[in-house]
Design a protein around this motif. Sequence first.
Motif, PDB file in Angstrom:
ATOM      1  N   GLU A   1      -3.683   4.905  -6.644  1.00  0.00           N
ATOM      2  CA  GLU A   1      -4.891   4.720  -5.812  1.00  0.00           C
ATOM      3  C   GLU A   1      -6.060   3.656  -6.058  1.00  0.00           C
TER       4      GLU A   1
ATOM      5  N   LEU B   1     -10.204   7.204   0.761  1.00  0.00           N
ATOM      6  CA  LEU B   1     -10.206   6.811  -0.513  1.00  0.00           C
ATOM      7  C   LEU B   1     -11.426   7.209  -1.266  1.00  0.00           C
TER       8      LEU B   1
ATOM      9  N   ARG C   1      -7.329   0.856  -3.732  1.00  0.00           N
ATOM     10  CA  ARG C   1      -9.065   0.734  -3.545  1.00  0.00           C
ATOM     11  C   ARG C   1      -9.283  -0.662  -3.999  1.00  0.00           C
ATOM     12  N   ARG C   2      -8.895  -1.293  -5.190  1.00  0.00           N
ATOM     13  CA  ARG C   2      -9.109  -2.715  -5.330  1.00  0.00           C
ATOM     14  C   ARG C   2      -8.819  -3.567  -4.481  1.00  0.00           C
TER      15      ARG C   2
ATOM     16  N   ARG D   1     -13.097   5.659   4.442  1.00  0.00           N
ATOM     17  CA  ARG D   1     -14.174   6.127   3.069  1.00  0.00           C
ATOM     18  C   ARG D   1     -13.569   7.370   2.671  1.00  0.00           C
TER      19      ARG D   1
ATOM     20  N   ARG E   1     -10.418  -3.514  -0.984  1.00  0.00           N
ATOM     21  CA  ARG E   1     -11.828  -3.851  -1.002  1.00  0.00           C
ATOM     22  C   ARG E   1     -11.593  -5.472  -1.119  1.00  0.00           C
TER      23      ARG E   1
ATOM     24  N   TYR F   1       0.892  -1.206  -0.024  1.00  0.00           N
ATOM     25  CA  TYR F   1       0.042  -0.036   0.216  1.00  0.00           C
ATOM     26  C   TYR F   1       0.754   1.250  -0.020  1.00  0.00           C
TER      27      TYR F   1
END
Length: 185
Positions: free
Chosen positions: A48, A185, A52-53, A182, A56, A39
């Motif tokens: 980014e 990102l 994010r992927r 949240r 999740r 990260y």
Amino acid sequence: IIARALGASAVAAYAVPAQLFGLVTSVAIMLTGPLWPAYGEALAQGDEAWVRRTFRASLWVSGGLAIATAGLLIPLTPWLMRVWIGQGASAAIAPSLGLLIALALWKMLEAPLRACAMLMQGLSGLGNNALKFQFAAALACALVAVPLKIALIPWLGVAGPVWATVIGLSLCVAAPTFLYLRKRL
């Protein structure tokens, strides 16, 4: 807290099943731990979308495995304890259903929070306040959970401190962490 309120013998009624449920967190740590440096590097390079992927996916995998594993441990713990520590000893410290459910919920919260922690650690290398946020959330959790543990023991016995941990984690760590991430990102 359990030893002080209920006596040293009550600690085993908590500790043995807690060790079994600790496997849930161990798996989450093994799966998400390597993401910390990944990260940090991806964020430093401005990727980014990958963060994010991956985040999740780490939430889904760690959360899904935690739900499945903890769900299996609820009915299997009495049998596993008999195999692990013997029939007589397991009968003496047989866990209540309330304790098993509380342990399962704790670990189902903790596993995705480990995934969040890895992202927060990655974010911390970028000079933001992610570490301060984590410290503040942990402190708030302790300030809520410790008195609640003491208050719940008379009503819930050995399960009381675990329920207090679930409440503290939910209110002071999980909800604020998900809102923080949240927004970030």
